[in-house]
Write a protein that holds these residues in place. Structure first.
Motif, short mmCIF file in Angstrom:
data_model
loop_
_atom_site.label_atom_id
_atom_site.label_comp_id
_atom_site.label_asym_id
_atom_site.label_seq_id
_atom_site.Cartn_x
_atom_site.Cartn_y
_atom_site.Cartn_z
N GLY A 126 40.06 80.43 -61.48
CA GLY A 126 40.53 80.53 -60.10
C GLY A 126 39.69 79.72 -59.13
N PHE A 127 38.38 79.83 -59.24
CA PHE A 127 37.52 79.10 -58.31
C PHE A 127 37.58 77.59 -58.55
CE2 PHE A 127 35.33 83.22 -57.44
CZ PHE A 127 35.58 83.23 -56.08
N PRO B 251 31.00 56.78 -46.27
CA PRO B 251 30.25 56.60 -45.02
C PRO B 251 30.04 57.90 -44.24
CG PRO B 251 32.46 55.68 -44.83
CD PRO B 251 32.27 56.07 -46.26
N ASP B 252 30.92 58.90 -44.42
CA ASP B 252 30.80 60.16 -43.68
C ASP B 252 29.90 61.18 -44.37
OD1 ASP B 252 32.50 59.26 -41.68
OD2 ASP B 252 34.27 59.94 -42.77
N GLY B 253 29.47 60.90 -45.57
CA GLY B 253 28.67 61.85 -46.32
C GLY B 253 29.51 62.63 -47.31
N ALA B 254 28.86 63.42 -48.11
CA ALA B 254 29.54 64.21 -49.12
C ALA B 254 28.78 65.51 -49.32
CB ALA B 254 29.64 63.44 -50.43
N THR B 255 29.48 66.48 -49.91
CA THR B 255 28.93 67.81 -50.14
C THR B 255 29.23 68.24 -51.56
OG1 THR B 255 29.43 68.37 -47.84
CG2 THR B 255 29.00 70.22 -49.33
N PHE B 256 28.23 68.79 -52.24
CA PHE B 256 28.50 69.44 -53.53
C PHE B 256 28.64 70.92 -53.24
CE2 PHE B 256 27.59 71.17 -57.76
CZ PHE B 256 28.55 70.46 -58.48
N LEU B 257 29.84 71.44 -53.46
CA LEU B 257 30.14 72.84 -53.21
C LEU B 257 30.15 73.59 -54.53
CD1 LEU B 257 30.97 75.22 -51.43
CD2 LEU B 257 33.33 74.35 -51.48
N GLU B 258 29.29 74.60 -54.63
CA GLU B 258 29.22 75.43 -55.82
C GLU B 258 29.58 76.86 -55.46
OE1 GLU B 258 25.65 74.34 -58.55
OE2 GLU B 258 25.02 74.02 -56.47
N THR C 52 27.43 77.84 -52.29
CA THR C 52 26.27 77.01 -51.97
C THR C 52 26.75 75.61 -51.61
OG1 THR C 52 24.97 78.29 -53.56
CG2 THR C 52 24.02 76.22 -52.79
N PHE C 53 26.29 75.12 -50.47
CA PHE C 53 26.70 73.82 -49.94
C PHE C 53 25.49 72.89 -49.98
CE2 PHE C 53 29.08 77.24 -48.16
CZ PHE C 53 30.38 76.79 -48.03
N THR D 78 28.97 85.42 -65.58
CA THR D 78 29.08 84.87 -64.23
C THR D 78 30.08 83.73 -64.22
OG1 THR D 78 26.77 85.42 -63.77
CG2 THR D 78 27.78 83.75 -62.36
N ALA D 79 31.00 83.77 -63.27
CA ALA D 79 31.91 82.65 -63.06
C ALA D 79 31.15 81.60 -62.26
CB ALA D 79 33.13 83.11 -62.28
N GLU D 80 31.25 80.34 -62.67
CA GLU D 80 30.58 79.26 -61.96
C GLU D 80 31.49 78.05 -61.91
OE1 GLU D 80 25.91 80.01 -62.90
OE2 GLU D 80 27.08 79.04 -64.50
N ALA D 81 31.60 77.45 -60.73
CA ALA D 81 32.38 76.23 -60.57
C ALA D 81 31.71 75.38 -59.50
CB ALA D 81 33.82 76.55 -60.17
#
Length: 160
Positions: free
Chosen positions: A128-129, A98-105, A88-89, A8-11
């Motif tokens: 690539g990902f 101040p605007d927030g953050a997201t962990f993108l997987e 996955t967000f 599985t590719a994971e990033a």
């Protein structure tokens, strides 16, 4: 008993933007073309098929979206033979912005072929990902288009 896990590719990447903005950057080709593919036949939507193109390489892929949970998850199939990609967000409350953050997987699995071929595809997809996520981060946080995907395999590099 020996357990075999499918290669599985994971990033993953922290992007210092609100989750809704990061989600929109993946589903809206007007944004995604700033850091990934060059053209798209449309926006990602549940049960919809779109065509993505990388014109610098003369390549394209049909993308079939099987599930979208707004601001949480996108599940799609692409390639030939098809593999599954899951985005996955995760909203990151308390991140130093101040605007927030997201962990993108992102994970990509289901490659065909021998075990060695599947591993090679997983390694290539991870590469690539990782570039896609770095490009998304640069665009969303700084408004910079780094050209990472187009520069990955430039013409004239031996063996390419």
């Amino acid at each position: 008993m020996e357990i075999h896990k499918t290669p599985t590719a994971e990033a993953g990447m922290l992007i210092r933007r609100p989750v809704a903005e990061v989600f929109e950057a993946i589903v809206d080709p007007a944004i995604t073309t700033k850091f990934w593919f060059t053209h798209s036949s449309g926006r990602l939507d549940s049960r919809k098929e779109v065509r993505w193109e990388w014109r610098m390489y003369g390549a394209s892929a049909m993308v079939n979206v099987s599930e979208i949970v707004e601001n949480k998850k996108i599940v799609m199939q692409w390639s030939d033979p098809p593999t599954t990609v899951v985005w996955t967000f995760t909203e990151m409350p308390g991140a130093e912005t101040p605007d927030g953050a997201t962990f993108l997987e992102v994970s990509n699995f289901g490659s065909a072929g021998t075990a060695d071929e599947q591993v090679k595809q997983a390694v290539g997809s991870t590469d690539g990902f990782a570039l896609v996520l770095a490009g998304a981060k640069a665009w969303l946080e700084q408004g910079l288009s780094l050209g990472l995907i187009g520069d990955r395999y430039p013409k004239g590099v031996p063996g390419r």
